[in-house]
Design a protein around this motif. Structure first.
Motif, PDB file in Angstrom:
ATOM      1  N   PRO A 174       0.839  -1.204   0.000  1.00 44.11           N
ATOM      2  CA  PRO A 174       0.000   0.000   0.000  1.00 44.11           C
ATOM      3  C   PRO A 174       0.870   1.247   0.000  1.00 44.11           C
ATOM      4  N   VAL A 175       0.347   2.345  -0.478  1.00 46.94           N
ATOM      5  CA  VAL A 175       1.091   3.604  -0.537  1.00 46.94           C
ATOM      6  C   VAL A 175       1.002   4.300   0.827  1.00 46.94           C
ATOM      7  N   THR A 176       2.129   4.756   1.332  1.00 49.66           N
ATOM      8  CA  THR A 176       2.171   5.454   2.609  1.00 49.66           C
ATOM      9  C   THR A 176       2.481   6.934   2.393  1.00 49.66           C
ATOM     10  N   GLN A 177       2.244   7.732   3.427  1.00 50.76           N
ATOM     11  CA  GLN A 177       2.566   9.156   3.326  1.00 50.76           C
ATOM     12  C   GLN A 177       4.064   9.364   3.144  1.00 50.76           C
ATOM     13  N   LYS A 178       4.860   8.497   3.729  1.00 48.45           N
ATOM     14  CA  LYS A 178       6.315   8.590   3.559  1.00 48.45           C
ATOM     15  C   LYS A 178       6.686   8.397   2.087  1.00 48.45           C
ATOM     16  N   ASP A 179       6.033   7.429   1.442  1.00 44.17           N
ATOM     17  CA  ASP A 179       6.269   7.229   0.010  1.00 44.17           C
ATOM     18  C   ASP A 179       5.984   8.510  -0.772  1.00 44.17           C
ATOM     19  N   ILE A 180       4.870   9.153  -0.436  1.00 45.92           N
ATOM     20  CA  ILE A 180       4.480  10.380  -1.132  1.00 45.92           C
ATOM     21  C   ILE A 180       5.510  11.475  -0.900  1.00 45.92           C
ATOM     22  N   ASP A 181       5.919  11.663   0.337  1.00 43.92           N
ATOM     23  CA  ASP A 181       6.864  12.734   0.681  1.00 43.92           C
ATOM     24  C   ASP A 181       8.211  12.529  -0.010  1.00 43.92           C
ATOM     25  N   ILE A 182       8.650  11.288  -0.122  1.00 38.46           N
ATOM     26  CA  ILE A 182       9.970  11.001  -0.687  1.00 38.46           C
ATOM     27  C   ILE A 182       9.975  11.102  -2.207  1.00 38.46           C
ATOM     28  N   ASN A 183       8.907  10.638  -2.848  1.00 41.21           N
ATOM     29  CA  ASN A 183       8.946  10.432  -4.298  1.00 41.21           C
ATOM     30  C   ASN A 183       8.323  11.515  -5.157  1.00 41.21           C
ATOM     31  N   TRP A 184       7.518  12.402  -4.586  1.00 42.17           N
ATOM     32  CA  TRP A 184       6.857  13.381  -5.453  1.00 42.17           C
ATOM     33  C   TRP A 184       7.838  14.378  -6.028  1.00 42.17           C
ATOM     34  N   ASP A 185       7.746  14.572  -7.343  1.00 39.94           N
ATOM     35  CA  ASP A 185       8.542  15.576  -8.048  1.00 39.94           C
ATOM     36  C   ASP A 185       7.782  15.926  -9.319  1.00 39.94           C
ATOM     37  N   PRO A 186       7.408  17.190  -9.537  1.00 41.52           N
ATOM     38  CA  PRO A 186       6.602  17.557 -10.708  1.00 41.52           C
ATOM     39  C   PRO A 186       7.335  17.404 -12.032  1.00 41.52           C
ATOM     40  N   ARG A 187       8.625  17.085 -12.001  1.00 45.44           N
ATOM     41  CA  ARG A 187       9.398  16.903 -13.238  1.00 45.44           C
ATOM     42  C   ARG A 187       9.566  15.432 -13.601  1.00 45.44           C
ATOM     43  N   ILE A 188       8.949  14.541 -12.828  1.00 46.59           N
ATOM     44  CA  ILE A 188       9.170  13.112 -13.003  1.00 46.59           C
ATOM     45  C   ILE A 188       7.872  12.376 -13.335  1.00 46.59           C
ATOM     46  N   ASP A 189       7.869  11.693 -14.485  1.00 50.26           N
ATOM     47  CA  ASP A 189       6.777  10.798 -14.848  1.00 50.26           C
ATOM     48  C   ASP A 189       7.056   9.411 -14.270  1.00 50.26           C
ATOM     49  N   ARG A 190       6.012   8.592 -14.211  1.00 48.31           N
ATOM     50  CA  ARG A 190       6.170   7.175 -13.886  1.00 48.31           C
ATOM     51  C   ARG A 190       5.694   6.364 -15.080  1.00 48.31           C
ATOM     52  N   VAL A 191       6.383   5.260 -15.337  1.00 52.02           N
ATOM     53  CA  VAL A 191       5.946   4.370 -16.408  1.00 52.02           C
ATOM     54  C   VAL A 191       5.884   2.957 -15.841  1.00 52.02           C
ATOM     55  N   ASN A 192       4.708   2.345 -15.980  1.00 51.41           N
ATOM     56  CA  ASN A 192       4.492   1.007 -15.456  1.00 51.41           C
ATOM     57  C   ASN A 192       4.726  -0.016 -16.562  1.00 51.41           C
ATOM     58  N   TYR A 193       5.773  -0.844 -16.399  1.00 48.49           N
ATOM     59  CA  TYR A 193       6.031  -1.942 -17.325  1.00 48.49           C
ATOM     60  C   TYR A 193       5.283  -3.178 -16.814  1.00 48.49           C
ATOM     61  N   TYR A 194       4.566  -3.867 -17.709  1.00 48.44           N
ATOM     62  CA  TYR A 194       3.940  -5.130 -17.320  1.00 48.44           C
ATOM     63  C   TYR A 194       3.723  -5.971 -18.567  1.00 48.44           C
ATOM     64  N   TYR A 195       3.320  -7.224 -18.386  1.00 53.14           N
ATOM     65  CA  TYR A 195       3.077  -8.085 -19.532  1.00 53.14           C
ATOM     66  C   TYR A 195       1.873  -8.977 -19.260  1.00 53.14           C
ATOM     67  N   THR A 196       1.276  -9.465 -20.335  1.00 50.17           N
ATOM     68  CA  THR A 196       0.139 -10.373 -20.231  1.00 50.17           C
ATOM     69  C   THR A 196       0.492 -11.700 -20.883  1.00 50.17           C
ATOM     70  N   VAL A 197      -0.123 -12.754 -20.406  1.00 48.18           N
ATOM     71  CA  VAL A 197       0.008 -14.083 -21.017  1.00 48.18           C
ATOM     72  C   VAL A 197      -1.403 -14.594 -21.264  1.00 48.18           C
ATOM     73  N   ASP A 198      -1.696 -14.904 -22.525  1.00 48.90           N
ATOM     74  CA  ASP A 198      -3.040 -15.334 -22.932  1.00 48.90           C
ATOM     75  C   ASP A 198      -4.099 -14.336 -22.464  1.00 48.90           C
ATOM     76  N   GLY A 199      -3.781 -13.056 -22.559  1.00 51.75           N
ATOM     77  CA  GLY A 199      -4.724 -11.990 -22.238  1.00 51.75           C
ATOM     78  C   GLY A 199      -4.811 -11.630 -20.769  1.00 51.75           C
ATOM     79  N   LYS A 200      -4.077 -12.304 -19.901  1.00 51.66           N
ATOM     80  CA  LYS A 200      -4.162 -12.040 -18.469  1.00 51.66           C
ATOM     81  C   LYS A 200      -2.901 -11.329 -17.981  1.00 51.66           C
ATOM     82  N   ARG A 201      -3.091 -10.197 -17.325  1.00 55.40           N
ATOM     83  CA  ARG A 201      -1.937  -9.471 -16.787  1.00 55.40           C
ATOM     84  C   ARG A 201      -1.269 -10.284 -15.687  1.00 55.40           C
ATOM     85  N   GLN A 202       0.076 -10.328 -15.741  1.00 57.47           N
ATOM     86  CA  GLN A 202       0.851 -11.068 -14.754  1.00 57.47           C
ATOM     87  C   GLN A 202       1.231 -10.165 -13.577  1.00 57.47           C
ATOM     88  N   ALA A 203       1.535 -10.794 -12.452  1.00 57.85           N
ATOM     89  CA  ALA A 203       1.820 -10.031 -11.237  1.00 57.85           C
ATOM     90  C   ALA A 203       3.139  -9.271 -11.325  1.00 57.85           C
TER      91      ALA A 203
END
Length: 306
Positions: A174-203
């Motif tokens: 889960p996301v904590t307030q500490k995570d928010i305080d440490i990581n927020w920066d208006p110059r930084i995007d996030r990109v989520n890499y993931y993959y699916t197998v037979d149409g199902k997203r993997q963990a």
């Protein structure tokens, strides 16, 4: 970030400290003509050195931010490579929503070819590659989440990302307030890499930080997903590269090569590619090609794939 002043300089005063310091130094010369030109040149050299040091410190800072993003629950194995932000805009690329993941509506492109707005709560989701192995089909995806302009919006975005990941990985932190305080920066995007197998997203996925358009040089991550998963397909590699890279060719230690096309994702100043690893071996060399066929770089240091 430095604004170019030397320590102690007045910002808006009548007499900048640089001029006062040069004047005092010139006054200390007891004989001969005052070498004012050399004093000015020396001051300029010191200023240039300080600017270079400041730029280096900024790159280190962003690399630290990129690493810090892992506290949002990243499970992918990352190898970070330094990538300079391209100055030119890239064309937005839209793709249908990933099977097994929430549908995403991409922002409409503007006349300049980039999204008219950057909605931090609506990612641009792009299918990077697909293939088949052992009777299964796989697809590799990148979901670009634009940088929020406020810490409150970043908190909302982080919880949206966490909720999406939690659907396929109940162990996602889960996301904590500490995570928010440490990581927020208006110059930084996030990109989520993931993959699916037979149409199902993997963990297994990854969430590296990348510079937003117009940002400063940063580190962009790569990930080998599914190394320890029994999904029926080889590890899927996803990596961000410079915008000038058009194709990536991997030569395997046991022979043979695999090629991948680097594609744009929204208005990110990076491109991204994906490929399936060759089972039972790692890369001997990875070559990155520009659109004109010239080599951008070749490396033996790459992601582990077996």
């Amino acid at each position: 970030m430095s604004d170019g002043y030397l320590p102690g300089d007045a910002q808006g005063g009548d007499e900048p400290a640089t001029v006062r310091a040069l004047g005092e130094l010139a006054g200390s010369v007891e004989t001969g003509a005052v070498p004012y030109d050399r004093l000015i040149a020396g001051g300029r050299r010191r200023l240039r050195r300080r600017r270079l040091l400041t730029a280096g410190a900024a790159a280190v800072l962003v690399a630290g931010i990129a690493g810090g993003t892992a506290v949002l629950g990243e499970r992918g194995r990352q190898a970070v490579s330094t990538v300079a932000v391209a100055s030119a805009s890239v064309t937005a690329a839209a793709a249908p929503g990933s099977p097994g993941a929430p549908a995403t509506v991409s922002a409409a492109p503007s006349a300049a070819g980039v999204p008219a707005t950057r909605d931090p709560f609506t990612p641009v989701r792009v299918k990077l590659a697909e293939g088949a192995a052992n009777g299964h089909t796989w697809q590799a995806w990148a979901a670009l989440w634009p940088a929020p302009s406020s810490k409150e919006d970043f908190a909302k975005q982080a919880r949206l990302i966490q909720a999406e990941r939690h659907e396929t990985d109940p162990k996602a932190k889960p996301v904590t307030q500490k995570d928010i305080d440490i990581n927020w920066d208006p110059r930084i995007d996030r990109v989520n890499y993931y993959y699916t197998v037979d149409g199902k997203r993997q963990a297994d996925d990854a969430l590296p930080a990348v510079s937003a358009p117009g940002g400063f040089p940063a580190a962009v991550g790569g990930a080998s997903l599914g190394l320890h998963d029994d999904a029926g397909v080889p590890a899927v590699v996803i990596e961000g590269v410079q915008a000038e890279v058009a194709k990536v060719v991997v030569a395997w230690k046991t022979g043979g090569t695999t090629e991948a096309v680097a594609v744009t994702v929204g208005d990110s100043p990076f491109r991204f590619y994906a490929l399936a690893a060759k089972p039972g071996t790692d890369a001997a060399a990875v070559t990155y090609y520009k659109a004109d066929g010239s080599v951008e770089r070749t490396t033996e240091l790459w992601l582990r794939t077996s």
